[in-house]
Design a protein around this motif. Sequence first.
Motif, PDB file in Angstrom:
ATOM      1  N   THR A 132      91.788   6.049 128.816  1.00 36.85           N
ATOM      2  CA  THR A 132      91.732   7.500 128.573  1.00 36.85           C
ATOM      3  C   THR A 132      92.037   8.292 129.841  1.00 36.85           C
ATOM      4  OG1 THR A 132      89.377   7.795 129.042  1.00 36.85           O
ATOM      5  CG2 THR A 132      89.946   7.143 126.796  1.00 36.85           C
ATOM      6  N   LEU A 133      92.078   7.624 130.983  1.00 37.74           N
ATOM      7  CA  LEU A 133      92.452   8.293 132.237  1.00 37.74           C
ATOM      8  C   LEU A 133      93.330   7.352 133.033  1.00 37.74           C
ATOM      9  CD1 LEU A 133      92.067  10.332 134.688  1.00 37.74           C
ATOM     10  CD2 LEU A 133      90.141   8.924 135.335  1.00 37.74           C
ATOM     11  N   GLY A 164      90.308   5.249 133.651  1.00 40.94           N
ATOM     12  CA  GLY A 164      89.156   5.346 132.755  1.00 40.94           C
ATOM     13  C   GLY A 164      89.493   4.551 131.506  1.00 40.94           C
ATOM     14  N   ALA A 205      84.928   3.863 134.446  1.00 44.32           N
ATOM     15  CA  ALA A 205      86.067   4.191 135.313  1.00 44.32           C
ATOM     16  C   ALA A 205      85.919   3.615 136.707  1.00 44.32           C
ATOM     17  CB  ALA A 205      86.229   5.707 135.391  1.00 44.32           C
ATOM     18  N   ALA A 213      89.517  12.832 129.594  1.00 42.19           N
ATOM     19  CA  ALA A 213      89.213  11.391 129.547  1.00 42.19           C
ATOM     20  C   ALA A 213      88.016  11.109 128.637  1.00 42.19           C
ATOM     21  CB  ALA A 213      88.930  10.881 130.956  1.00 42.19           C
TER      22      ALA A 213
END
Length: 244
Positions: free
Chosen positions: A199-200, A190, A161, A108
């Motif tokens: 990214t997550l 995230g 996040a 992430a």
Amino acid sequence: MGGRDATMVLLDENGIRCDGRKVDEPRRIMIRAGGLKNADGSAYIEFGDNKILVGVFGPRDVHPKHMSDTDTGILRVRYHMEPFSVGERKNPAPSRREIEISKVIKEALEPAVMLDKFPRTAVDVFIEVLQADGGTRCAALTAASVALADAGIPMRDMVAAIAAGKVADTVILDVNNEEDQAGQADMPIGYMPSLKKITLLQLDGVLTPEEYKKCVDVGVKGCELVYELQKKALHDKYFGKGDD
Ligand code: UDP
């Protein structure tokens, strides 16, 4: 998921959750940049009852050398829970869960960190969970981004996040430990708010396509709130508190 305590009221008739929050209300979040003098960068976060410390080291030489990459730097992340961080003592040795969370956080962070600027080197991120109460991967990822920025590592953006989820057939923001255990879904997200990139994204539980979209929307909005606190933590350290 799985209804560990069937008697627990996760959402009452007034739309209030088991810890008194509204459905779209995050827990209290406090982020501090810096604090560890032997680290190149550090951060401490309290995210509800989660308490997490992050130290960043590097860019520095890679040992063993064969693990280095001549084209780019590498990011190494270790997420570790203290034995006293949870109700039932945790074995201090790395568990499968900690190895998975370390990998998830590394992946992430990678899109945010300009590792190509530091070939042959490593940036190490050490995450110590001092107290856990659901959502540690999100809180740790948030603090790790601040610690990387505090270390002066060039970044495209910070990753903020938070988890969205579902309890009592209702989408909620920021899932706590009880909601994680007894609720219907937990979706850690995230997000890089300036670049508008996720990214997550993980999902434990079952959602309809509509609930899925709502969780992503609610989670992204939550990340935008967290991002403001990340920036404030860095601002407070480098420009002084209250100096806007
Ligand atoms: N937990 C625990 N003992 C453990 C691992 C986790 O009590 O050995 C608790 C802890 O409060 C953690 C929560 O379970 O925050 C949820 O864990 P999960 O694996 O879903 O990760 P997290 O939500 O913390 O990212």
